[in-house]
Design a protein around this motif. Structure first.
Motif, PDB file in Angstrom:
ATOM      1  N   UNK A 178      18.364  30.598  67.852  1.00 36.89           N
ATOM      2  CA  UNK A 178      17.372  29.463  67.545  1.00 36.89           C
ATOM      3  C   UNK A 178      16.283  29.490  68.557  1.00 36.89           C
ATOM      4  N   UNK A 179      15.074  29.223  68.358  1.00 36.11           N
ATOM      5  CA  UNK A 179      14.054  29.068  69.260  1.00 36.11           C
ATOM      6  C   UNK A 179      14.434  28.302  70.511  1.00 36.11           C
ATOM      7  N   UNK A 220      17.761  28.413  72.541  1.00 39.14           N
ATOM      8  CA  UNK A 220      18.172  27.356  71.549  1.00 39.14           C
ATOM      9  C   UNK A 220      19.770  27.655  71.258  1.00 39.14           C
ATOM     10  N   UNK A 221      20.032  27.112  70.373  1.00 39.62           N
ATOM     11  CA  UNK A 221      21.366  27.304  69.918  1.00 39.62           C
ATOM     12  C   UNK A 221      21.878  28.595  69.345  1.00 39.62           C
TER      13      UNK A 221
END
Lengths: 186, 283
Positions: free
Chosen positions: A68-69, A77-78
């Motif tokens: 994720x960003x 991110x995640x």
């Protein structure tokens, strides 16, 4: 399940891979490269054309992941594994070029398991759905190829003690098969 | 005569933006409790290890406002539109898509949609899949369900022969979960839709996943009994958390049903990973 996890650093080699067995818990540190569906298409197209790959594949470990960003100021991110079978058509070719480790989730094809024996490579499981926790293991993250693919771009990650479990070892064993033998009551 | 109630398109957008962000950061209490119970009950050491990490992840995601899973999903929206509602100031479908667009941009959620053939990312996680029903009343209920690709891929539809009956349905569902194995991130939820048409069985299966976790079908005791039977069957498979072996392969089986053609018995199994996310709001 081994009581103490094994600490490993990338790049991997034959000897390190041969020491690992199905069900071992591993804490992996060092450089990893992400790659999933679309990136694998491009990597293998490049390999077929005899072009150099965008990262050093000898001893490398690929994490089947699309993060994720990152929020502003955050490293990533995640991040977590995607299901690996979709990369099966490409994995033996990359192992032939020197790939030593794959990180993902889910069962691999018999061809991939046999290529792991042949090339002395290992398939690690990362836990799916714990991506906020996994993000804490990422120390650096930067896109190194195929930026136009967005989350499917190839990221170079520096990880510290990423928790993994050995799913397929260099002896052709499979954690999922062994788990069913132990726990199935059908 | 009842008066029309106005709801602005902008409110629809803002509501869905907030629902998709919230859904991706924190699961419902029912899921959290079920996973905590599973961590106590699981007998396999690797299975317990996985479940403990899952519980730890929920804390980290909440504290750091990070998505629970990097796969923040295909955006599925269920809208129950009261027939007295009038959407003003914009187009309803466009307002929904804008809510999804804003959520995935402002919430730093992954954009996971692409053109099926070129595989080019659409860039903003739209278009969402929208199911709209017109219902009595003057309220608008919006349900946001980010659905991960790994579990969706392991779902399956079948047009069974009516003679296969209940036993055929049970076998089909258990076989689907067995075949899925470790791929859909067990422990899973199993949504099952029976009847209707090919596509309606899929919609019923997806709706079944929205029911509070572990509540039996309240309308039909035959379904409630089948839910129990399938859950037992699935948890005898031994797949366990993440497929590392164990007792907890599924947390629940939810079934929904409607009548079907005399020639048919459509059954769809929609598998949901352990990050079972959905949030709703009533406007």
């Amino acid at each position: 399940m081994t009581s103490e996890p094994i600490r490993l650093e990338t790049p991997l080699n034959d000897e390190l891979c041969e020491r690992l067995s199905v069900g071992d818990r591993v804490l992996l540190s060092g450089v990893l490269y992400t790659g999933r569906d679309a990136a694998h298409h491009r990597l293998c197209d490049a390999a077929v054309r005899g072009e150099p790959l965008p990262f050093p594949v000898q001893g490398a470990v690929i994490f089947y992941a699309g993060p994720a960003p990152a929020k502003p100021g955050a490293v990533t991110g995640s991040i977590g594994p995607t299901t690996s079978y979709r990369m099966d058509p490409f994995a033996p070719r990359l192992m032939a070029l020197g790939l030593k480790g794959m990180i993902g989730k889910g069962r691999r094809s018999p061809e991939v398991v046999s290529a792991m024996k042949q090339y002395k490579a290992v398939y690690f499981g990362a836990i799916g759905g714990i991506a906020a926790l996994t993000a804490r293991c990422i120390r650096e993250s930067a896109v190194v190829a195929y930026e136009d693919l967005g989350p499917e771009a190839i990221f170079r990650l520096v990880v510290f003690e990423l928790p993994l479990v050995v799913i397929n070892d260099t002896k052709g064993r499979d954690l999922y098969d062994e788990a069913l033998k132990t726990y199935s009551r059908t | 005569m009842r008066r029309v109630r106005e709801i602005s398109a902008g409110t629809v957008t803002e509501t869905l933006r907030d629902l998709f962000i919230a859904a991706n950061l924190e699961m419902g209490r029912d899921m959290q409790d079920a996973l905590a119970r599973a961590a106590e009950e699981e007998e396999s050491p690797l299975g317990r290890y996985v479940l403990q990490k899952i519980l730890e992840n929920m804390d980290v995601a909440r504290k750091e406002s990070l998505p629970l899973c990097q796969d923040t999903g295909l955006a599925v929206v269920f809208a129950e539109m009261g027939q007295e509602v009038h959407i003003v100031g914009g187009d309803f479908q466009a307002a929904v898509q804008e809510g999804v667009r804003q959520a995935y941009r402002e919430g730093y959620l992954r954009k996971s949609l692409c053109d099926p053939l070129s595989r080019r990312n659409t860039g903003d996680n739209t278009p969402a899949v929208i199911f709209t029903e017109v219902v009595p009343g003057d309220r608008l209920k919006l349900i946001a369900m980010p659905k991960g690709g790994g579990s969706e891929n392991m779902s399956c539809s079948a047009m069974l022969v009516p003679a296969e009956g209940k036993a055929g349905i049970v076998d089909h569902v258990v076989a689907c979960v067995r075949k899925a194995g470790s791929n859909p991130c067990p422990p899973v939820l199993v949504g099952v839709g029976i009847g209707g048409s090919l596509e309606m069985s899929g919609v019923l299966a997806k709706k079944a996943l929205l029911r509070p976790l572990g509540t039996a079908n309240a309308h039909d005791e035959r379904l409630a009994a089948m839910e129990r039977e399938i859950l037992e069957g699935v948890n005898r498979l031994g797949i366990g958390p993440q497929g590392y072996g164990g007792r907890v392969t599924a947390l629940a089986v939810h079934m929904e049903m409607m009548p079907c053609h005399i020639a048919s018995l459509p059954v769809t199994v929609n598998i949901q990973c352990h990050v079972a996310r959905h949030r709703e709001a009533v406007l």
